[in-house]
Design an enzyme around this catalytic site. Structure first.
Site, short mmCIF file in Angstrom:
data_model
loop_
_atom_site.label_atom_id
_atom_site.label_comp_id
_atom_site.label_asym_id
_atom_site.label_seq_id
_atom_site.Cartn_x
_atom_site.Cartn_y
_atom_site.Cartn_z
N GLY B 15 0.81 -1.22 0.00
CA GLY B 15 0.00 0.00 0.00
C GLY B 15 0.84 1.27 0.00
O GLY B 15 0.62 2.17 -0.82
N ALA B 16 1.81 1.36 0.90
CA ALA B 16 2.58 2.60 1.02
C ALA B 16 3.45 2.83 -0.22
O ALA B 16 3.52 3.95 -0.74
CB ALA B 16 3.46 2.55 2.27
N LYS B 38 10.11 -7.44 -3.43
CA LYS B 38 10.49 -8.85 -3.46
C LYS B 38 9.32 -9.74 -3.88
O LYS B 38 9.51 -10.92 -4.13
CB LYS B 38 11.06 -9.29 -2.12
CG LYS B 38 10.09 -9.31 -0.96
CD LYS B 38 10.79 -9.88 0.28
CE LYS B 38 9.85 -9.87 1.49
NZ LYS B 38 10.46 -10.53 2.65
N HIS B 45 1.51 -7.66 1.80
CA HIS B 45 0.65 -8.06 2.90
C HIS B 45 -0.48 -7.07 3.19
O HIS B 45 -1.38 -7.39 3.97
CB HIS B 45 1.47 -8.30 4.16
CG HIS B 45 0.74 -9.17 5.14
ND1 HIS B 45 0.37 -10.47 4.86
CD2 HIS B 45 0.26 -8.91 6.37
CE1 HIS B 45 -0.30 -10.97 5.89
NE2 HIS B 45 -0.38 -10.05 6.83
N ALA B 48 -3.96 -8.46 3.27
CA ALA B 48 -4.56 -9.26 4.35
C ALA B 48 -5.30 -8.41 5.38
O ALA B 48 -5.97 -8.96 6.25
CB ALA B 48 -3.48 -10.09 5.03
N ALA B 49 -5.15 -7.09 5.29
CA ALA B 49 -5.88 -6.23 6.24
C ALA B 49 -7.36 -6.38 5.98
O ALA B 49 -7.80 -6.44 4.83
CB ALA B 49 -5.44 -4.78 6.08
N GLY B 51 -10.39 -5.11 8.38
CA GLY B 51 -11.48 -4.29 8.93
C GLY B 51 -11.76 -2.99 8.23
O GLY B 51 -12.90 -2.67 7.93
N HIS B 233 -2.90 -8.72 18.30
CA HIS B 233 -4.32 -8.59 17.97
C HIS B 233 -5.05 -9.64 18.80
O HIS B 233 -4.62 -10.79 18.83
CB HIS B 233 -4.53 -8.82 16.48
CG HIS B 233 -5.88 -8.38 15.99
ND1 HIS B 233 -7.04 -9.00 16.38
CD2 HIS B 233 -6.23 -7.37 15.17
CE1 HIS B 233 -8.06 -8.38 15.80
NE2 HIS B 233 -7.61 -7.39 15.07
N HIS B 356 0.62 -9.05 15.51
CA HIS B 356 -0.09 -8.49 14.37
C HIS B 356 0.65 -7.33 13.72
O HIS B 356 0.66 -7.20 12.50
CB HIS B 356 -1.47 -8.03 14.85
CG HIS B 356 -2.36 -7.51 13.76
ND1 HIS B 356 -2.67 -8.25 12.65
CD2 HIS B 356 -3.01 -6.32 13.62
CE1 HIS B 356 -3.49 -7.54 11.87
NE2 HIS B 356 -3.69 -6.36 12.42
N ARG B 391 -1.27 0.87 18.51
CA ARG B 391 -2.02 1.39 17.37
C ARG B 391 -3.50 1.07 17.50
O ARG B 391 -3.86 -0.02 17.92
CB ARG B 391 -1.49 0.78 16.08
CG ARG B 391 -2.22 1.21 14.84
CD ARG B 391 -1.59 0.66 13.59
NE ARG B 391 -1.74 -0.77 13.44
CZ ARG B 391 -2.82 -1.37 12.95
NH1 ARG B 391 -3.87 -0.66 12.59
NH2 ARG B 391 -2.87 -2.68 12.83
N SER B 394 -7.53 0.13 12.32
CA SER B 394 -7.97 0.91 11.16
C SER B 394 -7.19 2.20 10.96
O SER B 394 -7.45 2.93 10.01
CB SER B 394 -9.49 1.18 11.15
OG SER B 394 -9.86 2.16 12.08
#
Lengths: 247, 586, 129
Positions: B15-16, B38, B45, B48-49, B51, B233, B356, B391, B394
């Site tokens: 994402g980033a 890679k 990943h 896989a998030a 919520g 988590h 997590h 954290r 979300s």
């Protein structure tokens, strides 16, 4: 916790030493609730660190671990040992060149995906300050299932057309183009038609339907392709029989 | 060695990294962008998030609420100026994603729907069923295909950053399919390499999350910040560690001990709320650290539910009904049935806390810049820090958007600052040294240590000593163990010495990254003699603002242990207070 | 260069890899019979245009055991094709009413209904009742 010895027959191919792929047998002590991927990981950790394959999420969302398991394209992380008896035969996804062992070359798919313009081409430009586009739950539902494609490419391995005619753009890429075509915010269908309504696009599909049967996310690519065919056919008739309708 | 000349090299295409790449391409289509990862982008990943992503959009919510939830959730270790920037940018980024086609769930009127999440006093989590990360990742990846200036280098594993005169000026990476090394000369580098959860044996993290980006920056002299804060988590499947999203509780699921009691009320998160009517910021909508800690205590009291995979609690969603579960939590249902043989529609699902997320990471500032000129970082691998000591669920998906873009803008500012080009000799020297190190690893023999063996010992040490509750003695032991493992790592011996897609080599390099990150975790944890957020010390049970309201910085010590020092926390408007999840505010 | 990707060429064996491919081939194979039946109809028209004697001899040929066997087979394949095709229609022609898609059964059911109605119309036109 019940254990079980599983016989894995894995297709090995090493381009630096092998002229052609060969099968290698592993006896693996597995736990009953394991998936095939767990068994492969166990092989890699304890029996043979040279075995190469792709995997990551272990929850059927990343799409890395597509393989032929007993001849059927499947995600190794969602293929449970409890569903198999006897020797389990693991091969790289069919129809893709083998880079090494279970790792395939997927350049062809990546190039095709790009060709079909799988991104929103807005029907109406909207500034960020104007907030989100309005889209009702019904409009969302219209395309939602086609968004679930994780690019695992099981559908390409199941599709006999793709195996025989590799220039076919194929199920996943066309489904993603269709996903945007069906999106109420999108106005890019005409731009995508050039690729997907062409001979190498939907017209190469003979509706075997295997893509939808093997899709782990129930994206139903076969549905997407038939819908594109119908719409393209309607386009053709409108253009040729009622040309005055064209703006 | 082949050299790729680029303006900005981005490491990591999750994402980033994708968000940064798009921001660069949009800002200036002439910029050459190398997106190096890679794995193929859609395997990252972020997928896989589950919520959702937090951003204030509804009229009853406010930026102040989001600010206070985040800062209190982080036990006041967040940098408040950075949080202010983050919450301000958050809605804009989520709307941007909507404009790119993200299939957010909707209200009947067509506006975006939001759901409740732990530790949040309002509904502000944008979601796409329970595959929010998946849709964010694919929306970004597909949007990136629109930009011809983004050149992807898929399945390239970066082994080293290249420096020249105290600036980051490129990197060296192995192309997995051929085994060849490629040198990337870049005027700026953005690291977006993700977290390092795989250093623990029981984690929601995919195999790719081995802290490579963190380790690269760390070895290049950038400190790793707040590494002791590792988030558990509360609700992972005991069999595989697969995540069941916090949205299970946001939608109304409850947690039970073996006696059927909603035990969170016994840990300062009560009184009990009515079944199926979750109340913000209390009971099951408490923050992740508190809930995971409560489970630990229940386990000690013998109130856990025994399963063949160890102790668990029960996540009961039956009262939500099949329709709601299928509409909002379809993946949760699928995973529970597949990996646990339990259908949440008819039975409570056993769950237990699982590693997590890394709150800590590469030391960055409000601009996503590291102290090393030319080097930026975003996403889980970075520590800005908005997440502080814990954290909130979300915030991370939004974070990777906000700071992915911010890193890109900062990189552009850096390019425009007119820094002189790096010296070719320095880069060539660095690249040759990197190549020599890989060659040595490939050819080494007689060492006798294996990747799988060392990895297992590392995981055991981390689980045993760096879990939900820690103590000085255990952490000291873990520090010793990690130092020993790093020494033994120098004697690691590959079984596979070939070039093409050598995953034995890949895993060895990943293990090296994890060992460095793990040592930073335990060394930082040992020095932090207090309990705050996700870092709980049995020997220092209270938060100690006088001594420890500051960020830990772990500096790479080469073959030796990391050096730990501290940096101040930025406080703008919220003085440290009591984290109240008692429901008294409701 | 160490790379040497190996492509396993697809052979006709794919047909036997899974029953779904055999079912698919059976559906495709049905076109031979349906096409053959179409040709037969054209031939019948031609004979009709050649006068009553030609038409009668055509009808006699139709009564031969080989012709009956062909018709039974053609009917079987036509039914198989229709049933499998109708089963697929919900994919090709999804209908969204309000928020929800109509259930598959309604889409394919509608096709069966139209089929029945058309068949009935043909039978009425042919004076079967």
């Amino acid at each position: 916790m019940s254990e079980r010895r599983v016989e894995l027959e894995v297709l090995r191919y090493h381009p630096e030493t092998d002229a052609a792929p060969r099968f290698q047998r592993y006896s693996v002590d597995c736990r009953e609730e394991w998936v095939v991927l767990d068994a492969l990981n166990h092989v890699k950790e304890t029996l043979d660190p040279t075995l190469s394959y792709r995997w990551s999420c272990h929850m059927a969302v990343c799409g890395s671990c597509g393989m032929m398991i007993n001849g059927e394209p499947r995600l190794a992380c969602k293929s449970f040992l409890r569903d198999y008896q006897g020797v389990i035969r693991v091969e790289p996804l069919a129809h893709f060149p083998i880079e090494r062992d279970l790792v395939t070359v997927i350049d062809d798919f990546m190039a095709k995906l790009k060709r079909v313009k799988p991104y929103l081409i807005p029907a109406q430009a909207r500034a960020l300050e104007q907030g989100e586009y309005r889209q009702t739950p019904a409009e969302l539902k219209r395309y939602k299932q086609f968004t679930l494609c994780m690019n695992c490419m099981l559908c390409y391995a199941a599709c006999p057309e793709y195996g025989l005619i590799p220039k076919f753009i194929g199920p996943a890429a066309i489904s993603l183009a269709h996903r945007y075509n069906q999106d109420s915010r999108d106005g890019g269908r005409a731009a995508r038609q050039e690729e997907i309504a062409a001979a190498e696009g939907v017209w190469e599909c003979s509706f075997t339907g295997a893509c939808s049967e093997v899709c782990p996310e129930h994206v139903d690519p076969a549905a997407a392709l038939q819908q594109v065919k119908i719409k393209s056919t309607v386009d053709w008739y409108l253009a040729h029989l009622m040309p005055w309708l064209k703006k | 060695m082949e050299t790729v000349h680029t303006d900005v090299a981005i490491l990591g295409a999750g994402g980033a990294g994708l968000r940064a790449a798009i921001a660069l391409a949009e800002a200036d289509p002439k910029l050459r962008i190398a997106l190096i990862s890679k794995v193929y982008p859609m395997r990252s990943h972020t997928c896989a998030a589950e919520g959702g992503a937090a951003g204030v959009i509804k009229p009853d919510d406010s930026l102040e609420h989001h600010f206070h939830d985040t800062v209190a959730g982080g036990d006041w270790l967040s940098d408040q100026d950075v949080v202010e920037y983050f919450i301000r940018e958050a809605p804009r980024e989520l709307v941007q994603l909507e404009h790119w086609g993200c299939p957010w769930n909707r209200e009947p009127d067509g506006s975006v729907a939001v759901r409740s999440f732990g530790g949040m006093q309002k509904q502000r989590t944008w979601f796409a069923a329970d595959k929010s990360g998946f849709h964010i990742l694919h929306t970004l990846f597909q949007t990136s295909l629109k930009h011809p200036s983004i050149e992807r280098f898929d399945e390239f594993y970066a082994t080293e950053l290249l420096l020249d005169e105290g600036r980051c000026a490129g990197l060296v990476a192995i192309e997995m399919r051929s085994g060849r090394l490629v040198r990337f000369d870049a005027r700026a580098v953005i690291v977006a390499g993700g977290g390092a959860g795989r250093m623990f044996p029981f984690t929601t993290n995919g195999a790719v999350k081995t802290g490579d980006g963190m380790a690269l920056a760390y070895r290049a002299g950038v400190p790793l910040k707040d590494m002791e804060f590792v988030q558990y988590h509360p609700t992972g499947l005991p069999s595989t560690g697969t995540l069941l999203t916090e949205a299970c509780r946001g939608e109304g699921g409850v947690l039970l001990n073996k006696n059927g009691r909603r035990f969170l009320q016994d840990y300062g998160m009560g009184p009990e709320t009515p079944l199926g009517k979750p109340v913000f910021k209390t009971m099951e909508l408490g923050p992740r650290d508190r809930i995971s800690q409560a489970f630990w205590h229940e386990q000690k009291k013998g109130n856990a539910v025994p399963t063949q995979w160890g102790d668990a609690m029960l996540l009961d969603m039956r009262h939500l009904g099949e329709k709601k579960i299928d509409e909002r939590l379809p993946l949760v249902r699928d995973m529970s049935i597949s990996y646990m043989s339990v259908d949440p529609v008819t039975d409570p699902v056993p769950v237990r806390p699982v590693v997590h997320y890394m709150m800590g990471g590469i030391h960055t500032d409000i601009r996503a810049a590291t102290p090393l000129p030319g080097l930026y970082a975003a996403g889980e691998c970075a520590c800005g820090s908005i997440n502080g000591a814990n954290r909130l669920g979300s915030n991370s998906l939004t974070e990777l958007l906000v700071f992915g873009r911010r890193a890109a803008l900062s990189a552009i500012e850096h390019l425009q600052s007119g820094a002189p080009p790096a010296s070719d000799a320095a880069l060539a020297g660095g690249a040759a040294a990197a190549q020599a190190r890989i060659r040595e690893l490939m050819q080494r023999s007689g060492g006798g240590e294996t990747v799988a063996g060392l990895r297992k010992e590392m995981m055991q040490a981390m689980e045993q000593h760096a879990g939900i509750y820690r103590n000085g003695e255990g952490l000291a032991e873990a520090c010793g163990k990690l130092a020993d493992l790093r020494r033994r790592y120098a004697r690691i011996e590959l079984h596979d010495r070939t070039n093409v897609y050598n995953t034995d080599l890949l895993q060895a390099l990943e293990l090296g990254s994890m060992l460095d990150c793990a040592e930073a975790v335990v060394a930082s944890a040992l020095e932090r003699r207090e309990s705050r957020g996700a870092h709980q010390r049995l020997d220092f049970a209270a938060r100690d603002d006088a001594k420890f309201l500051k960020h830990s910085l772990a500096w790479y010590g080469g073959a030796g242990a990391p050096r730990i020092d501290y940096a101040p926390v930025s406080i703008t408007s919220s003085q440290p207070g009591v984290r109240d999840y008692s429901g008294a505010h409701a | 260069m160490s790379r040497k990707p190996y492509l396993r060429e697809e052979t006709m064996r794919w047909v036997f890899r899974h029953p779904r491919y055999l079912r698919y081939m059976a559906r495709e194979f049905s076109c031979l019979f349906i096409g053959g039946y179409g040709l037969l109809m054209v031939w019948g028209l031609k004979r009709l245009s050649e006068g009553p004697a030609a038409w009668r001899s055509f009808l006699e040929v139709l009564q031969s055991p080989a012709s009956i066997a062909f018709h039974v087979l053609a009917l079987g394949f036509a039914l198989y094709h229709s049933v499998t095709w109708f089963k697929l229609t919900p994919k090709a022609l999804p209908v969204q009413v309000g928020g929800e898609f109509l259930p598959d059964g309604i889409i394919s059911g509608a096709h069966y209904a139209v089929w029945a109605a058309l068949s009935l119309a043909v039978l009425i036109l042919a004076g079967a009742f």
